[in-house]
Design a protein around this motif. Structure first.
Motif, PDB file in Angstrom:
ATOM      1  N   ALA A 144     -16.054  -9.115  16.956  1.00  0.00           N
ATOM      2  CA  ALA A 144     -14.655  -8.656  16.926  1.00  0.00           C
ATOM      3  C   ALA A 144     -14.553  -7.149  17.120  1.00  0.00           C
ATOM      4  O   ALA A 144     -13.553  -6.655  17.651  1.00  0.00           O
ATOM      5  CB  ALA A 144     -14.010  -9.063  15.603  1.00  0.00           C
ATOM      6  N   LEU A 145     -15.582  -6.425  16.709  1.00  0.00           N
ATOM      7  CA  LEU A 145     -15.597  -4.970  16.896  1.00  0.00           C
ATOM      8  C   LEU A 145     -16.037  -4.570  18.303  1.00  0.00           C
ATOM      9  O   LEU A 145     -16.033  -3.383  18.644  1.00  0.00           O
ATOM     10  CB  LEU A 145     -16.541  -4.329  15.876  1.00  0.00           C
ATOM     11  N   GLY A 146     -16.454  -5.549  19.102  1.00  0.00           N
ATOM     12  CA  GLY A 146     -16.961  -5.253  20.433  1.00  0.00           C
ATOM     13  C   GLY A 146     -18.374  -4.722  20.411  1.00  0.00           C
ATOM     14  O   GLY A 146     -18.836  -4.111  21.382  1.00  0.00           O
ATOM     15  N   ALA A 147     -19.081  -4.958  19.288  1.00  0.00           N
ATOM     16  CA  ALA A 147     -20.466  -4.484  19.144  1.00  0.00           C
ATOM     17  C   ALA A 147     -21.425  -5.635  19.420  1.00  0.00           C
ATOM     18  O   ALA A 147     -21.069  -6.809  19.289  1.00  0.00           O
ATOM     19  CB  ALA A 147     -20.696  -3.941  17.740  1.00  0.00           C
ATOM     20  N   SER A 148     -22.625  -5.305  19.783  1.00  0.00           N
ATOM     21  CA  SER A 148     -23.629  -6.325  20.003  1.00  0.00           C
ATOM     22  C   SER A 148     -23.991  -6.988  18.680  1.00  0.00           C
ATOM     23  O   SER A 148     -24.156  -6.305  17.657  1.00  0.00           O
ATOM     24  CB  SER A 148     -24.888  -5.712  20.613  1.00  0.00           C
ATOM     25  N   PRO A 149     -24.126  -8.314  18.652  1.00  0.00           N
ATOM     26  CA  PRO A 149     -24.590  -8.961  17.427  1.00  0.00           C
ATOM     27  C   PRO A 149     -26.055  -8.664  17.125  1.00  0.00           C
ATOM     28  O   PRO A 149     -26.509  -8.847  16.001  1.00  0.00           O
ATOM     29  CB  PRO A 149     -24.366 -10.453  17.710  1.00  0.00           C
ATOM     30  N   GLU A 150     -26.790  -8.216  18.147  1.00  0.00           N
ATOM     31  CA  GLU A 150     -28.197  -7.857  17.930  1.00  0.00           C
ATOM     32  C   GLU A 150     -28.280  -6.664  16.979  1.00  0.00           C
ATOM     33  O   GLU A 150     -27.574  -5.668  17.131  1.00  0.00           O
ATOM     34  CB  GLU A 150     -28.839  -7.474  19.263  1.00  0.00           C
ATOM     35  N   GLY A 151     -29.128  -6.799  15.982  1.00  0.00           N
ATOM     36  CA  GLY A 151     -29.302  -5.704  15.036  1.00  0.00           C
ATOM     37  C   GLY A 151     -28.170  -5.553  14.044  1.00  0.00           C
ATOM     38  O   GLY A 151     -28.006  -4.483  13.448  1.00  0.00           O
ATOM     39  N   TYR A 152     -27.397  -6.629  13.834  1.00  0.00           N
ATOM     40  CA  TYR A 152     -26.251  -6.517  12.928  1.00  0.00           C
ATOM     41  C   TYR A 152     -26.669  -6.211  11.488  1.00  0.00           C
ATOM     42  O   TYR A 152     -25.851  -5.791  10.671  1.00  0.00           O
ATOM     43  CB  TYR A 152     -25.404  -7.794  12.962  1.00  0.00           C
ATOM     44  N   GLU A 153     -27.952  -6.404  11.180  1.00  0.00           N
ATOM     45  CA  GLU A 153     -28.435  -6.143   9.829  1.00  0.00           C
ATOM     46  C   GLU A 153     -28.716  -4.662   9.572  1.00  0.00           C
ATOM     47  O   GLU A 153     -28.918  -4.252   8.423  1.00  0.00           O
ATOM     48  CB  GLU A 153     -29.705  -6.945   9.553  1.00  0.00           C
ATOM     49  N   SER A 154     -28.715  -3.839  10.590  1.00  0.00           N
ATOM     50  CA  SER A 154     -29.029  -2.424  10.429  1.00  0.00           C
ATOM     51  C   SER A 154     -27.893  -1.686   9.714  1.00  0.00           C
ATOM     52  O   SER A 154     -26.719  -1.906  10.014  1.00  0.00           O
ATOM     53  CB  SER A 154     -29.252  -1.781  11.803  1.00  0.00           C
ATOM     54  N   PRO A 155     -28.217  -0.785   8.787  1.00  0.00           N
ATOM     55  CA  PRO A 155     -27.166   0.002   8.130  1.00  0.00           C
ATOM     56  C   PRO A 155     -26.319   0.809   9.099  1.00  0.00           C
ATOM     57  O   PRO A 155     -25.173   1.161   8.782  1.00  0.00           O
ATOM     58  CB  PRO A 155     -27.955   0.926   7.192  1.00  0.00           C
ATOM     59  N   ASP A 156     -26.863   1.114  10.284  1.00  0.00           N
ATOM     60  CA  ASP A 156     -26.132   1.903  11.267  1.00  0.00           C
ATOM     61  C   ASP A 156     -25.247   1.058  12.173  1.00  0.00           C
ATOM     62  O   ASP A 156     -24.502   1.597  12.995  1.00  0.00           O
ATOM     63  CB  ASP A 156     -27.118   2.697  12.137  1.00  0.00           C
ATOM     64  N   HIS A 157     -25.325  -0.266  12.064  1.00  0.00           N
ATOM     65  CA  HIS A 157     -24.505  -1.130  12.905  1.00  0.00           C
ATOM     66  C   HIS A 157     -23.042  -0.997  12.479  1.00  0.00           C
ATOM     67  O   HIS A 157     -22.740  -0.830  11.297  1.00  0.00           O
ATOM     68  CB  HIS A 157     -24.964  -2.584  12.761  1.00  0.00           C
ATOM     69  N   PRO A 158     -22.106  -1.046  13.426  1.00  0.00           N
ATOM     70  CA  PRO A 158     -20.684  -0.897  13.073  1.00  0.00           C
ATOM     71  C   PRO A 158     -20.210  -1.866  11.999  1.00  0.00           C
ATOM     72  O   PRO A 158     -19.370  -1.493  11.161  1.00  0.00           O
ATOM     73  CB  PRO A 158     -19.978  -1.153  14.407  1.00  0.00           C
ATOM     74  N   ALA A 159     -20.712  -3.089  11.986  1.00  0.00           N
ATOM     75  CA  ALA A 159     -20.298  -4.050  10.956  1.00  0.00           C
ATOM     76  C   ALA A 159     -20.714  -3.583   9.570  1.00  0.00           C
ATOM     77  O   ALA A 159     -19.950  -3.712   8.601  1.00  0.00           O
ATOM     78  CB  ALA A 159     -20.896  -5.422  11.257  1.00  0.00           C
ATOM     79  N   GLN A 160     -21.910  -3.019   9.459  1.00  0.00           N
ATOM     80  CA  GLN A 160     -22.388  -2.561   8.158  1.00  0.00           C
ATOM     81  C   GLN A 160     -21.726  -1.248   7.745  1.00  0.00           C
ATOM     82  O   GLN A 160     -21.491  -1.005   6.550  1.00  0.00           O
ATOM     83  CB  GLN A 160     -23.907  -2.423   8.169  1.00  0.00           C
ATOM     84  N   ARG A 161     -21.413  -0.410   8.717  1.00  0.00           N
ATOM     85  CA  ARG A 161     -20.682   0.819   8.374  1.00  0.00           C
ATOM     86  C   ARG A 161     -19.294   0.484   7.842  1.00  0.00           C
ATOM     87  O   ARG A 161     -18.787   1.155   6.930  1.00  0.00           O
ATOM     88  CB  ARG A 161     -20.588   1.731   9.605  1.00  0.00           C
ATOM     89  N   LEU A 162     -18.663  -0.564   8.389  1.00  0.00           N
ATOM     90  CA  LEU A 162     -17.361  -0.994   7.889  1.00  0.00           C
ATOM     91  C   LEU A 162     -17.478  -1.524   6.459  1.00  0.00           C
ATOM     92  O   LEU A 162     -16.626  -1.232   5.610  1.00  0.00           O
ATOM     93  CB  LEU A 162     -16.777  -2.062   8.808  1.00  0.00           C
ATOM     94  N   ASN A 163     -18.531  -2.286   6.185  1.00  0.00           N
ATOM     95  CA  ASN A 163     -18.719  -2.782   4.820  1.00  0.00           C
ATOM     96  C   ASN A 163     -18.924  -1.642   3.830  1.00  0.00           C
ATOM     97  O   ASN A 163     -18.398  -1.679   2.708  1.00  0.00           O
ATOM     98  CB  ASN A 163     -19.923  -3.729   4.772  1.00  0.00           C
ATOM     99  N   LEU A 164     -19.683  -0.638   4.241  1.00  0.00           N
ATOM    100  CA  LEU A 164     -19.892   0.521   3.374  1.00  0.00           C
ATOM    101  C   LEU A 164     -18.565   1.225   3.105  1.00  0.00           C
ATOM    102  O   LEU A 164     -18.262   1.596   1.962  1.00  0.00           O
ATOM    103  CB  LEU A 164     -20.882   1.486   4.028  1.00  0.00           C
ATOM    104  N   GLN A 165     -17.759   1.413   4.138  1.00  0.00           N
ATOM    105  CA  GLN A 165     -16.449   2.049   3.969  1.00  0.00           C
ATOM    106  C   GLN A 165     -15.569   1.257   3.015  1.00  0.00           C
ATOM    107  O   GLN A 165     -14.865   1.825   2.166  1.00  0.00           O
ATOM    108  CB  GLN A 165     -15.763   2.182   5.329  1.00  0.00           C
ATOM    109  N   THR A 166     -15.600  -0.060   3.127  1.00  0.00           N
ATOM    110  CA  THR A 166     -14.795  -0.917   2.262  1.00  0.00           C
ATOM    111  C   THR A 166     -15.185  -0.740   0.802  1.00  0.00           C
ATOM    112  O   THR A 166     -14.319  -0.544  -0.066  1.00  0.00           O
ATOM    113  CB  THR A 166     -14.965  -2.396   2.674  1.00  0.00           C
ATOM    114  N   LEU A 167     -16.484  -0.796   0.503  1.00  0.00           N
ATOM    115  CA  LEU A 167     -16.930  -0.623  -0.889  1.00  0.00           C
ATOM    116  C   LEU A 167     -16.621   0.777  -1.387  1.00  0.00           C
ATOM    117  O   LEU A 167     -16.270   0.970  -2.559  1.00  0.00           O
ATOM    118  CB  LEU A 167     -18.422  -0.914  -0.994  1.00  0.00           C
TER     119      LEU A 167
END
Length: 326
Positions: A144-167
């Motif tokens: 949904a963010l237009g990011a590659s699903p590859e490497g989604y577990e990395s702290p630097d991935h946009p999905a994980q940066r969004l989770n960090l921002q949320t917390l």
């Protein structure tokens, strides 16, 4: 301000499990036991907040995700056929298969599901992993963010940066990050700050406006499908079936609770058994819920018996809380 779970052998205390917890209400920290400022990792108790990204990014609408998929994204599930079916359907809606999950593999938590696999001569897959729903959710957010699903577990991935921002925004503090058991980031916060986030899950109208709808909808998904959040007989499922709460277990003695109503109004609770005992955690959580004026009825965690390998009763567990009220 002491909170303990005692393990008795016969009439004597054999082990003592120290508990720290924080209770957050409308005016802030309401009560505590042990050390409410204890920094500790939320582990899987953070999943409801990680699932918010499904709404914040529009992934729910884009992929046609229903409440069942959202509930599974918050789950530490037992790996039953029902859980596996929902996880498989979740990935299919994304156009992905189980090989996209990087959570690893472990046998189902459910004894029945584990036995059925063994009798069928089958091995568990990533779909049986208790975190498969969370990982499917992170893949959906990545797309949904237009990011590659590859490497989604990395702290630097946009999905994980969004989770960090949320917390960060729901707790009011910058979390510390490490790697969870399922290979994605996990977040450490003082218990008092984590309890603040769980309070906002109980009272979304008190959260920043941009999170209110997502908090409400994640809460509703968990409340409507408690069997997907854990499994039959599990503490999360039982509490949500019987009480006006959102309940979320985490590894190594962590627990998060959102009390939607009760004698003290909406509450958020973060609890940690400091030696990591899951057995003591369940006893502590049920005792605390009763102390706060809610009655879940009989549970397996009310003064549970301890038995030896012959099945003989040799002792029991018992919680004692002396909370400090502010």
């Amino acid at each position: 301000m002491n909170a303990w779970v005692y393990a008795y052998r016969g009439q004597e205390v054999e082990n003592r499990h120290r508990v720290s917890l924080a209770i957050h209400g409308r005016e802030g920290l309401l009560a505590y036991g042990g050390n409410p400022g204890l920094w500790t990792y939320m582990r899987s108790s953070a999943k409801p907040f990680q699932a918010l990204a499904l709404y914040l990014t529009g992934a729910v609408e884009r992929f046609g995700l229903g409440e069942e998929e959202v509930a599974l994204a918050t789950a530490s599930h037992d790996g039953t056929p029902r859980h596996v079916e929902v996880a498989s359907r979740f990935l299919a809606k994304l156009g992905l298969g189980p090989e996209a999950l990087v959570c690893g593999v472990h046998p189902p938590f459910s004894k029945e599901a584990r036995k059925a696999l063994e009798e069928a001569g089958l091995s568990p897959t990533p779909l049986h992993h208790n975190c498969s729903g969370k990982h499917a959710g992170m893949l959906a957010v990545s797309l949904a963010l237009g990011a590659s699903p590859e490497g989604y577990e990395s702290p630097d991935h946009p999905a994980q940066r969004l989770n960090l921002q949320t917390l960060r925004e729901l707790s009011g503090m910058e979390p510390k990050i490490a790697t969870d058991g399922c290979s994605v980031p996990t977040f450490a916060l003082p218990l008092s700050r984590a309890a603040r986030a769980f309070y906002l899950l109980a009272a979304p109208q008190e959260a920043p406006r941009s999170y209110q709808e997502a908090l409400k909808r994640v809460r509703e998904a968990m409340r409507h499908h408690p069997e997907l959040v854990a499994g039959p007989g599990s503490i999360d499922t039982l509490l949500m079936e019987r009480l006006p709460v959102v309940a979320k277990r985490g590894a190594d003695g962590y627990y998060g609770l959102s009390l939607l109503e009760g004698p003290h109004g909406p509450l958020g609770i973060a609890l940690k058994v400091e030696d990591g005992s899951a057995q003591a955690r369940e006893v502590a959580v049920v005792a605390l819920v009763r102390l706060l004026g809610l009655d879940p009825g009989p549970t397996p965690w009310d003064r549970p018996e301890l038995r030896n390998h012959r099945g003989l009763e040799v002792g029991h567990l018992e919680a004692r809380f002396d909370l400090t009220w502010l």
